[in-house]
Design a protein around this motif. Structure first.
Motif, mmCIF file in Angstrom:
data_model
loop_
_atom_site.group_PDB
_atom_site.id
_atom_site.type_symbol
_atom_site.label_atom_id
_atom_site.label_comp_id
_atom_site.label_asym_id
_atom_site.label_seq_id
_atom_site.Cartn_x
_atom_site.Cartn_y
_atom_site.Cartn_z
ATOM 1 N N LEU A 1 9.975 7.769 -11.823
ATOM 2 C CA LEU A 1 9.791 6.536 -12.236
ATOM 3 C C LEU A 1 9.243 6.524 -13.744
ATOM 4 O O LEU A 1 9.534 6.011 -14.703
ATOM 5 C CB LEU A 1 9.112 5.396 -11.366
ATOM 6 C CG LEU A 1 9.735 4.477 -10.520
ATOM 7 C CD1 LEU A 1 8.928 3.607 -9.999
ATOM 8 C CD2 LEU A 1 10.855 3.741 -11.401
ATOM 9 N N GLU B 1 -1.946 3.671 -6.511
ATOM 10 C CA GLU B 1 -2.849 3.001 -5.672
ATOM 11 C C GLU B 1 -2.439 2.368 -4.547
ATOM 12 O O GLU B 1 -3.016 2.476 -3.247
ATOM 13 C CB GLU B 1 -3.693 2.172 -6.574
ATOM 14 C CG GLU B 1 -4.854 1.554 -5.923
ATOM 15 C CD GLU B 1 -5.754 0.472 -6.881
ATOM 16 O OE1 GLU B 1 -5.770 0.843 -8.077
ATOM 17 O OE2 GLU B 1 -6.338 -0.308 -6.420
ATOM 18 N N PHE B 2 -1.523 1.558 -4.609
ATOM 19 C CA PHE B 2 -1.104 0.583 -3.701
ATOM 20 C C PHE B 2 -0.507 1.136 -2.267
ATOM 21 O O PHE B 2 -0.670 0.781 -1.384
ATOM 22 C CB PHE B 2 -0.220 -0.619 -4.061
ATOM 23 C CG PHE B 2 0.108 -1.867 -3.183
ATOM 24 C CD1 PHE B 2 -1.266 -2.480 -2.555
ATOM 25 C CD2 PHE B 2 1.291 -2.200 -2.721
ATOM 26 C CE1 PHE B 2 -0.664 -3.551 -1.458
ATOM 27 C CE2 PHE B 2 1.552 -2.960 -1.805
ATOM 28 C CZ PHE B 2 0.353 -3.736 -1.361
ATOM 29 N N PHE C 1 6.653 10.296 -2.147
ATOM 30 C CA PHE C 1 6.038 9.438 -3.171
ATOM 31 C C PHE C 1 5.637 9.970 -4.368
ATOM 32 O O PHE C 1 5.806 9.444 -5.248
ATOM 33 C CB PHE C 1 5.000 8.816 -2.304
ATOM 34 C CG PHE C 1 4.274 7.410 -3.051
ATOM 35 C CD1 PHE C 1 4.956 6.504 -3.466
ATOM 36 C CD2 PHE C 1 2.823 7.854 -3.892
ATOM 37 C CE1 PHE C 1 4.232 5.324 -4.248
ATOM 38 C CE2 PHE C 1 2.573 6.983 -4.299
ATOM 39 C CZ PHE C 1 3.286 5.719 -4.715
ATOM 40 N N SER D 1 5.177 1.320 -5.294
ATOM 41 C CA SER D 1 4.821 1.471 -6.816
ATOM 42 C C SER D 1 4.879 -0.013 -7.683
ATOM 43 O O SER D 1 4.006 -0.182 -8.424
ATOM 44 C CB SER D 1 5.960 2.524 -7.358
ATOM 45 O OG SER D 1 7.041 2.374 -6.880
ATOM 46 N N GLU E 1 -1.329 -4.154 -10.147
ATOM 47 C CA GLU E 1 -2.550 -4.658 -9.461
ATOM 48 C C GLU E 1 -3.872 -4.098 -10.139
ATOM 49 O O GLU E 1 -4.584 -4.739 -10.209
ATOM 50 C CB GLU E 1 -2.269 -3.936 -8.072
ATOM 51 C CG GLU E 1 -3.645 -4.155 -7.155
ATOM 52 C CD GLU E 1 -3.319 -3.534 -5.731
ATOM 53 O OE1 GLU E 1 -2.273 -3.239 -5.270
ATOM 54 O OE2 GLU E 1 -4.384 -3.271 -5.187
ATOM 55 N N GLY F 1 -2.477 2.456 -11.136
ATOM 56 C CA GLY F 1 -2.215 1.588 -10.211
ATOM 57 C C GLY F 1 -0.984 1.787 -9.256
ATOM 58 O O GLY F 1 -0.880 1.320 -8.161
ATOM 59 N N LEU F 2 0.032 2.423 -9.957
ATOM 60 C CA LEU F 2 1.221 2.970 -9.493
ATOM 61 C C LEU F 2 1.008 3.651 -8.070
ATOM 62 O O LEU F 2 1.844 3.679 -7.241
ATOM 63 C CB LEU F 2 1.917 3.892 -10.599
ATOM 64 C CG LEU F 2 3.474 4.133 -10.322
ATOM 65 C CD1 LEU F 2 4.345 2.718 -10.318
ATOM 66 C CD2 LEU F 2 3.937 4.967 -11.600
ATOM 67 N N PHE G 1 -3.716 1.492 -16.945
ATOM 68 C CA PHE G 1 -3.753 0.973 -15.881
ATOM 69 C C PHE G 1 -2.594 1.021 -15.036
ATOM 70 O O PHE G 1 -2.719 0.754 -13.651
ATOM 71 C CB PHE G 1 -3.808 -0.550 -16.255
ATOM 72 C CG PHE G 1 -5.373 -0.952 -16.738
ATOM 73 C CD1 PHE G 1 -6.334 -1.073 -15.901
ATOM 74 C CD2 PHE G 1 -5.683 -1.169 -17.988
ATOM 75 C CE1 PHE G 1 -7.803 -1.203 -16.304
ATOM 76 C CE2 PHE G 1 -6.693 -1.384 -18.579
ATOM 77 C CZ PHE G 1 -7.980 -1.287 -17.472
ATOM 78 N N SER G 2 -1.399 1.188 -15.595
ATOM 79 C CA SER G 2 -0.046 1.132 -14.664
ATOM 80 C C SER G 2 0.064 2.657 -13.982
ATOM 81 O O SER G 2 0.268 2.733 -12.812
ATOM 82 C CB SER G 2 1.119 0.841 -15.545
ATOM 83 O OG SER G 2 1.188 1.461 -16.729
ATOM 84 N N VAL H 1 4.542 -3.157 -6.911
ATOM 85 C CA VAL H 1 3.239 -3.944 -6.675
ATOM 86 C C VAL H 1 2.025 -3.391 -7.227
ATOM 87 O O VAL H 1 1.212 -4.157 -7.941
ATOM 88 C CB VAL H 1 3.136 -4.131 -5.156
ATOM 89 C CG1 VAL H 1 1.910 -5.064 -4.770
ATOM 90 C CG2 VAL H 1 4.433 -5.207 -4.645
ATOM 91 N N GLY H 2 1.881 -1.916 -6.846
ATOM 92 C CA GLY H 2 0.636 -1.279 -7.360
ATOM 93 C C GLY H 2 0.555 -1.226 -8.856
ATOM 94 O O GLY H 2 -0.510 -1.387 -9.542
ATOM 95 N N LEU H 3 1.462 -0.989 -9.762
ATOM 96 C CA LEU H 3 1.597 -0.965 -10.851
ATOM 97 C C LEU H 3 1.204 -2.145 -11.694
ATOM 98 O O LEU H 3 0.438 -2.240 -12.829
ATOM 99 C CB LEU H 3 3.145 -1.077 -11.282
ATOM 100 C CG LEU H 3 3.665 -0.544 -12.712
ATOM 101 C CD1 LEU H 3 3.367 0.733 -12.989
ATOM 102 C CD2 LEU H 3 5.374 -0.735 -12.732
ATOM 103 N N HIS I 1 8.766 10.325 -6.279
ATOM 104 C CA HIS I 1 9.290 9.074 -6.476
ATOM 105 C C HIS I 1 8.587 8.313 -7.776
ATOM 106 O O HIS I 1 9.197 8.041 -8.738
ATOM 107 C CB HIS I 1 9.081 8.058 -5.413
ATOM 108 C CG HIS I 1 9.221 6.677 -5.819
ATOM 109 N ND1 HIS I 1 10.438 6.105 -5.631
ATOM 110 C CD2 HIS I 1 8.391 5.567 -5.990
ATOM 111 C CE1 HIS I 1 10.307 4.638 -6.208
ATOM 112 N NE2 HIS I 1 9.078 4.350 -6.230
ATOM 113 N N VAL I 2 7.127 8.599 -7.837
ATOM 114 C CA VAL I 2 6.367 8.022 -8.756
ATOM 115 C C VAL I 2 6.709 8.864 -10.050
ATOM 116 O O VAL I 2 6.744 8.182 -11.391
ATOM 117 C CB VAL I 2 5.060 8.256 -8.432
ATOM 118 C CG1 VAL I 2 3.968 7.802 -9.648
ATOM 119 C CG2 VAL I 2 4.597 7.169 -7.270
#
Lengths: 204, 204
Positions: B195, B163-164, B188, A157, A163, B160-161, B156-157, A159-161, B191-192
């Motif tokens: 956060l 995505e990776f 996951f 999360s 990206e 992205g969060l 974006f965040s 790293v993706g945040l 978790h996301v």
């Protein structure tokens, strides 16, 4: 070929690939373009890296090892978990500015699903980063009351945040009328840091 | 060609591309492979979409419009901002499971820097999502004391969060010895959500 001379050629090719990937919106370049920029004979790619994928792997490893070295330096500093995480997130964002192609390169090599490439990414970056997160999350939990989070999921999360902001640059600049300048990068780093810091501190 | 028949061919081609992209680790397929799977003559790609990029754009637009439609449905529900954000994040994660190729497709079209492609992504997804985040963040701030966050950076965040984790699946499965099964996806998503929810609620 003398070892020293091969080393210099290797460096020239890596620098040329880096420069071309930074300059181009699609972060792509042919072997011939890389060799022209490096002023090196095309045959040297085979000699130094085996093939183009070998060159890409070496470049990726160089960038990712730099990230891991920064984590090690940060880990040795006498700072609170909050401060370490804050600096780390800002560092990731700065790294995307310095190496805007790293995502495309890493995801391309991961998607390629060549086990050797995945292992190199693990060794040079993913495992050291995840292990450091594990230690940091445990420290933060003990010393600053952070919520308990899974370090592997946290790795993905964080790293993706950082990206998608860079991968999505055309959206930022064309659709949202923003500009990816120093000020915007600073604002994004602050934004991500705030989200993650408040995130690890858990519910109010 | 009758309109109805062209519509059916269009659907067949989009479904075939979807299936092939889901099946393959590199989320790639040639026009000829897509046509074979769809049992459609290759010339129909030109007739229905102009070229392969047109087919990819249409598929991407279909997936992204689905995401926007979900946002609209969610927006109409009588739920607290916390609950809306929680459901939304879980929905994004589920969408990556359903359309594992959407990232590669979107980033590829963005990197391509064709203004038309960027505008279609904006219209079908980025602008509606960002506008909804703006409204949700304002609501959350007013009703639940959320911290003040920039909706564009938040867009974006959050995207992205999620995505990776999917782009980095080979790392999860090979380096961290995890398995991307339903249980892992649920963990996951939790978790996301944790956060982001704790993130928007701001410092304790």
């Amino acid at each position: 070929m003398a070892v020293r001379s091969a080393e210099i050629t290797r460096e020239k090719l890596l620098n040329a690939a880096h420069e071309l990937f930074v300059e181009r919106a699609d972060h792509a370049a042919t072997v011939s373009e890389i060799c022209t920029r490096a002023d090196v004979n095309v045959a040297m790619v085979k000699y130094c890296f085996g093939n183009k994928d070998g060159l890409l792997d070496a470049l990726l490893e160089q960038v990712l090892s730099g990230l891991s070295a920064e984590i090690e330096r940060l880990s040795a500093l006498d700072l609170s978990p909050d401060d370490k995480l804050r600096r780390h997130v800002a560092e990731i964002v700065r790294n995307y500015v310095r190496y805007p192609y790293v995502n495309r390169l890493m995801n391309g090599r991961l998607m390629n699903a060549d086990p050797g490439a995945v292992d190199r990414i693990s060794r040079s970056f993913a495992i050291p980063a995840r292990d450091w997160y594990a230690q940091l999350l445990a420290d933060g939990h003990r010393r600053q009351g952070w919520t308990e989070l899974d370090p592997t999921l946290f790795f993905f999360s964080v790293v993706g945040l950082c990206e998608f902001f860079f991968a999505g640059r055309p959206l930022l600049e064309r659709s949202f009328e923003g500009k990816l300048d120093t000020d915007m990068v600073d604002r994004f780093a602050d934004h991500v840091t705030t989200l993650v810091l408040d995130g690890v501190h858990g519910p109010r």
